[in-house]
Motif scaffolding. Structure first.
Motif, short mmCIF file in Angstrom:
data_model
loop_
_atom_site.label_atom_id
_atom_site.label_comp_id
_atom_site.label_asym_id
_atom_site.label_seq_id
_atom_site.Cartn_x
_atom_site.Cartn_y
_atom_site.Cartn_z
N TYR A 297 -76.39 43.80 -4.95
CA TYR A 297 -74.99 43.65 -5.37
C TYR A 297 -74.71 44.86 -6.48
N VAL A 298 -73.79 45.46 -6.32
CA VAL A 298 -73.56 46.48 -7.18
C VAL A 298 -72.08 46.05 -7.65
N ARG A 299 -71.81 46.21 -9.01
CA ARG A 299 -70.50 46.06 -9.69
C ARG A 299 -70.39 47.03 -10.96
N ASN A 300 -69.43 48.05 -10.80
CA ASN A 300 -69.27 48.96 -11.71
C ASN A 300 -68.80 48.66 -13.01
N PHE A 301 -68.90 49.67 -13.94
CA PHE A 301 -67.85 49.19 -15.09
C PHE A 301 -67.25 50.78 -15.33
N THR A 302 -65.92 50.83 -15.58
CA THR A 302 -64.99 51.66 -15.78
C THR A 302 -65.10 52.04 -17.23
N VAL B 4 -69.57 54.63 -15.26
CA VAL B 4 -69.23 56.32 -14.99
C VAL B 4 -69.84 57.22 -15.86
N SER B 5 -69.71 57.09 -16.99
CA SER B 5 -70.21 57.92 -17.89
C SER B 5 -71.90 58.39 -17.72
N ASP B 6 -72.69 57.55 -16.84
CA ASP B 6 -74.06 57.76 -16.57
C ASP B 6 -74.30 58.44 -15.14
N HIS B 7 -73.00 58.68 -14.62
CA HIS B 7 -73.16 59.04 -13.15
C HIS B 7 -72.21 60.29 -12.86
N ASP C 165 -73.27 63.35 -12.60
CA ASP C 165 -73.88 64.36 -11.40
C ASP C 165 -73.27 63.76 -10.02
N HIS C 166 -73.55 62.54 -9.92
CA HIS C 166 -73.02 62.01 -8.46
C HIS C 166 -71.68 62.31 -8.10
N ILE C 167 -70.88 62.18 -9.20
CA ILE C 167 -69.37 62.29 -9.16
C ILE C 167 -69.10 63.77 -8.61
N ILE C 168 -69.45 64.54 -9.38
CA ILE C 168 -69.21 66.24 -9.27
C ILE C 168 -69.87 66.44 -8.06
N ASN C 169 -71.02 66.04 -7.48
CA ASN C 169 -71.61 66.63 -6.28
C ASN C 169 -70.66 66.01 -5.10
N MET C 170 -70.11 64.95 -5.11
CA MET C 170 -69.27 64.34 -4.31
C MET C 170 -68.10 65.04 -4.05
N ILE C 171 -67.39 65.37 -5.13
CA ILE C 171 -66.38 66.31 -5.17
C ILE C 171 -66.51 67.47 -4.57
N GLN C 172 -67.53 68.00 -5.00
CA GLN C 172 -68.10 69.38 -4.23
C GLN C 172 -68.18 69.28 -2.76
N LYS C 173 -68.76 68.31 -2.05
CA LYS C 173 -68.76 68.07 -0.69
C LYS C 173 -67.23 67.62 0.07
N ILE C 174 -66.22 67.20 -1.01
CA ILE C 174 -64.97 66.81 -0.37
C ILE C 174 -64.18 68.13 -0.25
N ILE C 175 -64.57 69.17 -1.39
CA ILE C 175 -63.86 70.55 -1.02
C ILE C 175 -64.60 71.24 -0.18
N GLU C 176 -66.01 71.32 -0.07
CA GLU C 176 -66.58 72.09 0.85
C GLU C 176 -66.14 71.60 2.41
N ASN C 177 -65.78 70.45 2.66
CA ASN C 177 -65.26 69.75 3.96
C ASN C 177 -63.77 69.91 4.22
N GLY C 178 -63.15 70.83 3.21
CA GLY C 178 -61.63 71.04 3.45
C GLY C 178 -60.74 69.84 3.14
N CYS C 179 -61.24 69.07 2.30
CA CYS C 179 -60.27 67.90 1.83
C CYS C 179 -60.07 67.62 0.45
N TRP D 177 -59.91 58.13 -11.46
CA TRP D 177 -60.34 56.78 -11.40
C TRP D 177 -60.96 56.64 -10.01
N HIS D 178 -60.55 56.98 -8.76
CA HIS D 178 -60.96 56.59 -7.45
C HIS D 178 -62.13 57.06 -7.25
N ILE D 179 -62.56 58.14 -7.63
CA ILE D 179 -63.93 58.85 -7.21
C ILE D 179 -64.96 58.15 -7.63
N GLU D 180 -65.05 57.53 -8.78
CA GLU D 180 -66.25 56.97 -9.39
C GLU D 180 -66.81 55.77 -8.35
#
Length: 502
Positions: free
Chosen positions: A71-76, A122-125, A127-141, A217-220
């Motif tokens: 079970y994962v519950r995040n903090f923004t 969010v503040s601890d992740h 690298d994961h957020i930036i890497n996902m954004i990079q994938k989204i850009i690379e996939n043309g989205c 907000w949404h990418i986290e």
């Protein structure tokens, strides 16, 4: 037990089938930590009502069914609201959010909520957020624009709007956020934001040189759910207000980054908690902090109120409903305490060979299948008075029945999160203290009023006696004149005390 869930994505009930047999991946959107949490947040965290048709999947219930739950519950902890509140308070944003993350956990502990397996911030992740954004850009989205901002291109998402039912032509520009001329489509949303002065920031690869920024907000949630579970997992939960745009955008991002491997099998959303028929909202100033409510009502009473209706239905807050939940729970625990007292003289003499009565067996089966304790409590109350009048053989059968039913009732309370490590007597004492708080009385105040009433009755000043009793009843305190004993009291619904003597 076959578990059926209403899936927001398909808009129908479906039999739950986990991706990995015996295991469940569950993600729930947590709070934006800039203030004390309100009871609307508690509704998303507290598992909701069981019924014969459907139940809200939850950590305790899934574990009860034998699943291994992650079970994962995040903090923004990075957000516009946090930044604005920190500036107002004259403190650093991450210090403010850290403080309210801690306060949230205090409230959840009081409400008997099990801790999630993971509670990422969010503040601890980054690298994961930036890497996902990079994938989204690379996939043309996704695309970066001048100044270091990055946007998601909704035109590139084939199923955008499927979760919420929102069509792109209906998402008119300017209704939720100001129109940004740099967007290719007015409905495009931010994946990354260039930093402004005095905001928390991290280095990003977008823009000339080193550009500081922070995530949208949404990418986290997309990044953290993929990291702790996988790009595709079993269940995603949250309030109905998150369906659009948050969950719609979250789904689009994950699929854009991970392709066919991204997504959620079951989307579950709880109904709004309302005050005066309007959704509870911090921005409107009409919210009820959990801490404020639990100062006057036992946390278990608040929990009972939160699970009192089907999880997808709106739940309207009122003090009278909390009074009802409080009185009902007091009755439950008083019944179990009475049973404990009644069984005490017989426990050593109880025969292991005795069988529960057929009526008790039926009740135990119902307890396991329906999670309803009303008939069990009635059986207990009806049986306690019979014990001393029965012959030994009959008594043993009834004693075994009562023990088994108590176990079943405790299991129901445990699964509903209404059982603590405290004894029945300790819970009853706490609930009585909350009643005194609501009544604006101390124990000494009440004792004095009871003595005044006793003296009035001795002097045959029955009108004065009745006034004292009625005034206390209006405050939720019922006086009972026990034959051969002193006057005792218990919580009751305000102005609904019974006049009968025990």
């Amino acid at each position: 037990m076959e578990l059926k869930l209403y899936n927001t994505y398909t808009q129908q009930k479906e039999v739950f089938r986990p991706i990995n047999p015996g295991k469940v991946g569950l993600y729930v959107c947590g709070i934006t930590a800039y203030d004390f949490s309100h009871i609307g947040h508690a509704r998303a965290a507290v598992p909701s009502t069981f019924s014969t048709e459907c139940c809200l999947v939850m950590q305790i219930f899934l574990m009860y069914l034998g699943y291994e739950v992650t079970y994962v519950r995040n903090f923004t902890d990075v957000d516009n609201k946090i930044i604005e509140r920190a500036k107002k308070n004259g403190e650093k944003p991450l210090e403010l959010s850290n403080r309210f993350c801690h306060e949230y956990l205090v409230d959840m502990g009081a409400l008997q909520c099990l801790l999630p397996t993971h509670q990422p911030r969010v503040s601890d992740h980054m690298d994961h957020i930036i890497n996902m954004i990079q994938k989204i850009i690379e996939n043309g989205c996704g695309y970066a624009v001048e100044g270091g901002d990055v946007f998601f291109s909704v035109d590139k998402s084939q199923n955008y709007g499927k979760l919420s039912g929102q069509l792109l032509e209906h998402t008119r520009a300017g209704e939720r956020v100001a129109v940004d001329s740099r967007k290719r489509n007015p409905a495009d949303f931010a994946l990354w934001k260039a930093v402004k002065p005095d905001e928390p920031s991290w280095e990003s690869p977008w823009g000339p040189g080193i550009v500081l920024g922070r995530p949208g907000w949404h990418i986290e949630c997309s990044a953290m759910s993929a990291h702790y579970l996988s790009p595709r997992f079993d269940i995603h939960g949250g309030g109905a207000d998150l369906i659009f745009p948050h969950h719609e955008n979250e789904l689009a991002q994950t699929c854009a980054a991970c392709g066919e491997h991204g997504g959620v099998n079951y989307w579950l959303h709880n109904g709004h908690l309302t005050i005066n028929n309007e959704k509870m909202s911090k921005s409107k100033g009409d919210f009820k902090p959990i801490r404020e409510v639990t100062e006057r009502y036992h946390p278990l009473a608040l929990r009972h109120f939160l699970i009192s209706v089907h999880y997808r239905s709106p739940l309207s807050y009122s003090a009278s409903k909390l009074d009802s939940s409080s009185e009902l729970l007091y009755y439950v625990y008083q019944t179990l305490q009475d049973l404990d007292d009644a069984l005490l003289p017989y426990r050593e003499a109880m025969s292991e060979e005795a069988e529960p009565t057929s009526e008790a067996k039926d009740i135990i089966i119902k307890l396991k299948s329906e999670f309803d304790k009303r008939f069990a409590l009635k059986f207990i109350n009806d049986s306690i008075g019979k014990l001393e009048k029965m012959q030994e053989k009959q008594r043993m059968s009834l004693l075994v029945s009562l023990v088994e039913i108590e176990r079943g009732a405790r299991k129901v309370l445990e699964v509903l999160g209404l059982l603590t490590t405290l004894s029945y007597a300790e819970i009853l004492k706490e609930m009585k203290q909350k009643t005194l708080t609501r009544a604006g009385l101390s124990e000494d105040d009440l004792s004095q009023l009871i003595q005044e009433r006793i003296m009035a009755r001795k002097k045959k000043e029955f009108e004065k006696s009745d006034v004292i009793r009625a005034e206390l009843a209006a405050k939720g305190i019922a006086l009972m004149d026990v034959v051969g004993k002193e006057t005792v009291w218990r919580p009751c619904l305000p102005s609904q005390a019974t006049n009968s003597s025990d």
